[in-house]
Design a protein around this motif. Structure first.
Motif, PDB file in Angstrom:
ATOM      1  N   ILE A 131       1.080  -0.761  -0.063  1.00  0.00           N
ATOM      2  CA  ILE A 131       0.272  -0.396   0.083  1.00  0.00           C
ATOM      3  C   ILE A 131       0.860   1.433   0.644  1.00  0.00           C
ATOM      4  N   LYS A 132       0.638   1.940  -0.971  1.00  0.00           N
ATOM      5  CA  LYS A 132       0.765   3.624  -0.569  1.00  0.00           C
ATOM      6  C   LYS A 132      -0.235   4.518  -0.600  1.00  0.00           C
ATOM      7  N   TYR A 133       0.344   5.275   0.849  1.00  0.00           N
ATOM      8  CA  TYR A 133      -0.999   6.237   0.788  1.00  0.00           C
ATOM      9  C   TYR A 133      -1.340   7.084   0.680  1.00  0.00           C
ATOM     10  N   TRP A 134      -2.820   7.565  -0.007  1.00  0.00           N
ATOM     11  CA  TRP A 134      -3.007   9.239  -0.526  1.00  0.00           C
ATOM     12  C   TRP A 134      -2.297  10.345  -0.155  1.00  0.00           C
ATOM     13  N   ASP A 135      -1.515  11.044  -0.359  1.00  0.00           N
ATOM     14  CA  ASP A 135      -1.174  12.018  -0.377  1.00  0.00           C
ATOM     15  C   ASP A 135      -2.359  13.304  -0.089  1.00  0.00           C
ATOM     16  N   GLY A 136      -3.685  13.739  -0.542  1.00  0.00           N
ATOM     17  CA  GLY A 136      -4.613  13.702  -0.242  1.00  0.00           C
ATOM     18  C   GLY A 136      -4.825  14.804  -0.873  1.00  0.00           C
ATOM     19  N   VAL A 137      -4.176  15.082  -2.141  1.00  0.00           N
ATOM     20  CA  VAL A 137      -3.985  16.415  -3.605  1.00  0.00           C
ATOM     21  C   VAL A 137      -5.471  15.680  -4.433  1.00  0.00           C
ATOM     22  N   LYS A 138      -5.906  16.127  -4.672  1.00  0.00           N
ATOM     23  CA  LYS A 138      -7.023  15.798  -5.136  1.00  0.00           C
ATOM     24  C   LYS A 138      -6.603  15.662  -6.929  1.00  0.00           C
ATOM     25  N   ARG A 139      -6.872  14.582  -7.770  1.00  0.00           N
ATOM     26  CA  ARG A 139      -6.930  15.077  -8.760  1.00  0.00           C
ATOM     27  C   ARG A 139      -7.106  14.538 -10.011  1.00  0.00           C
ATOM     28  N   GLU A 140      -7.309  14.494 -11.420  1.00  0.00           N
ATOM     29  CA  GLU A 140      -8.123  14.513 -12.077  1.00  0.00           C
ATOM     30  C   GLU A 140      -9.312  13.549 -12.301  1.00  0.00           C
ATOM     31  N   ILE A 141      -8.697  12.032 -11.933  1.00  0.00           N
ATOM     32  CA  ILE A 141      -9.211  11.155 -12.289  1.00  0.00           C
ATOM     33  C   ILE A 141      -9.452  10.543 -10.594  1.00  0.00           C
ATOM     34  N   GLU A 142     -10.947  10.477 -10.318  1.00  0.00           N
ATOM     35  CA  GLU A 142     -11.252  10.440  -8.810  1.00  0.00           C
ATOM     36  C   GLU A 142     -11.235   8.875  -7.634  1.00  0.00           C
ATOM     37  N   VAL A 143     -10.386   8.055  -9.117  1.00  0.00           N
ATOM     38  CA  VAL A 143     -10.451   6.770  -7.973  1.00  0.00           C
ATOM     39  C   VAL A 143      -9.231   7.053  -7.896  1.00  0.00           C
ATOM     40  N   TRP A 144      -7.987   8.012  -8.394  1.00  0.00           N
ATOM     41  CA  TRP A 144      -6.965   8.090  -8.013  1.00  0.00           C
ATOM     42  C   TRP A 144      -6.632   8.747  -6.258  1.00  0.00           C
ATOM     43  N   ASN A 145      -7.734   9.461  -5.769  1.00  0.00           N
ATOM     44  CA  ASN A 145      -7.824  10.188  -4.407  1.00  0.00           C
ATOM     45  C   ASN A 145      -8.155   9.256  -3.518  1.00  0.00           C
ATOM     46  N   GLN A 146      -7.167   8.014  -3.565  1.00  0.00           N
ATOM     47  CA  GLN A 146      -7.874   7.428  -2.549  1.00  0.00           C
ATOM     48  C   GLN A 146      -6.552   6.328  -2.179  1.00  0.00           C
ATOM     49  N   ASP A 147      -5.957   5.525  -1.499  1.00  0.00           N
ATOM     50  CA  ASP A 147      -5.222   4.635  -1.053  1.00  0.00           C
ATOM     51  C   ASP A 147      -5.341   3.385  -1.925  1.00  0.00           C
ATOM     52  N   HIS A 148      -4.090   3.319  -2.445  1.00  0.00           N
ATOM     53  CA  HIS A 148      -3.599   2.314  -3.497  1.00  0.00           C
ATOM     54  C   HIS A 148      -2.933   0.806  -3.394  1.00  0.00           C
ATOM     55  N   THR A 149      -3.040   0.265  -3.300  1.00  0.00           N
ATOM     56  CA  THR A 149      -1.844  -1.020  -3.307  1.00  0.00           C
ATOM     57  C   THR A 149      -1.658  -0.818  -4.989  1.00  0.00           C
ATOM     58  N   LEU A 150      -0.121  -1.975  -5.028  1.00  0.00           N
ATOM     59  CA  LEU A 150       0.645  -1.969  -6.692  1.00  0.00           C
ATOM     60  C   LEU A 150      -0.265  -3.009  -7.269  1.00  0.00           C
ATOM     61  N   GLY A 151      -0.692  -3.550  -6.938  1.00  0.00           N
ATOM     62  CA  GLY A 151      -2.170  -4.271  -7.829  1.00  0.00           C
ATOM     63  C   GLY A 151      -3.362  -2.996  -8.782  1.00  0.00           C
ATOM     64  N   SER A 152      -4.304  -2.768  -7.665  1.00  0.00           N
ATOM     65  CA  SER A 152      -5.071  -1.843  -7.724  1.00  0.00           C
ATOM     66  C   SER A 152      -4.394  -0.340  -8.728  1.00  0.00           C
ATOM     67  N   ALA A 153      -3.511  -0.109  -8.094  1.00  0.00           N
ATOM     68  CA  ALA A 153      -2.903   1.271  -9.349  1.00  0.00           C
ATOM     69  C   ALA A 153      -2.505   1.007 -10.477  1.00  0.00           C
ATOM     70  N   MET A 154      -2.021  -0.785 -10.591  1.00  0.00           N
ATOM     71  CA  MET A 154      -1.612  -0.839 -12.202  1.00  0.00           C
ATOM     72  C   MET A 154      -3.135  -0.848 -13.144  1.00  0.00           C
TER      73      MET A 154
END
Length: 274
Positions: free
Chosen positions: A103-126
């Motif tokens: 897991i890498k934890y979301w830094d709180g910066v809002k980005r253009e794609i909504e699903v990016w704005n949360q914590d992610h694993t390597l698998g979900s990030a891919m």
């Protein structure tokens, strides 16, 4: 009595013929077409009407390749998010991430794609092509190790001078569609200089569709007016690597690829609601 015996013999003969016919049933048209796919006879012009693009399909068992638009196929472009595949391989190999659940934890910066704005694993990030996750992982890998591995796998022009978290995004790194198809073939065959479990993990993360008679692995990428879709597909008895690059979006590139695979029965159930 003789008539009765003849009738019994006749019935037995009919049964034997029926059994013989059913035991040598020919394969379905779809399977026959798939088994005998002649790459030299592919017709894909219809999918590139009024659009500049290239498509490569390689039969990895017969070692035969179809190329549409040879000039563009050999032109290098920024890999964009298709670089998430080698980035994952390198990150896992050097221990920048432990596994696909890291897991890498979301830094709180809002980005253009909504699903990016949360914590992610390597698998979900891919799966969701989360740029910030891979930028953070690239920084953890570091410039020296990244350069070493990009050179080891001979990835495109091997130029990472554009910044450790930017070089693949419309920057210094470039790769041709032909080189992408080569790289995907090497990954499928697990001929890259990574640990076997690392390659198996990345291949597993790339699965996009899994049906009884095929499994599709792929990764999209887009930027600066370029759309990519690269990967490979396994059928019952064949395996093909592919690369599509167009002037357009990654969605367009993926749709073109899947429509071609459907046309030639490599994805017989695609688009049929299954």
């Amino acid at each position: 009595m003789r008539k009765q015996k003849n009738f019994v013999f006749f019935l037995a003969l009919i049964g034997a013929v029926v059994l013989l016919i059913t035991s040598v049933q020919p394969p379905s048209e779809a399977n026959a077409a798939k088994d005998n796919l002649n790459l030299k006879k592919l017709e894909v012009d219809e999918f590139f009407t009024n659009r500049d693009g290239t498509f490569i399909l390689r039969d990895m068992k017969k070692e035969k390749t179809f190329v549409y638009n040879n000039e563009r196929a050999n032109q290098r472009f920024a890999p964009q998010s298709t670089f998430k595949v080698p980035n994952s391989l390198i990150g896992l190999q050097v221990g920048a991430v432990e596994d696909e659940y890291d897991i890498k934890y979301w830094d709180g910066v809002k980005r253009e794609i909504e699903v990016w704005n949360q914590d992610h694993t390597l698998g979900s990030a891919m799966r969701n092509s989360v740029v910030w996750y891979y930028q953070a992982m690239a920084r953890d890998i570091g410039e020296n190790r990244m350069k070493e591995w990009v050179q080891k796998i001979s990835y495109g022009n091997q130029d990472i001078s554009g910044g450790i978290d930017q070089f693949w995004l419309s920057s210094s790194l470039k790769i041709s569609p032909i080189e992408q198809a080569d790289f995907m073939e090497s990954l499928y065959k697990e001929n890259l200089p990574f640990d076997k479990d690392v390659m198996k993990t990345v291949k597993r993360m790339m699965i996009q569709e899994e049906e009884d008679n095929y499994t599709l692995y792929g990764k999209t990428g887009q930027g600066s007016g370029i759309g990519w879709y690269v990967g490979f597909i396994e059928t019952d008895n064949r395996a093909y690597s592919f690369a599509t690059n167009i002037a357009g979006t990654s969605t367009d590139a993926k749709n073109i690829t899947m429509d071609i695979l459907k046309k030639y029965n490599l994805m017989p159930e695609y688009g049929q609601g299954t």
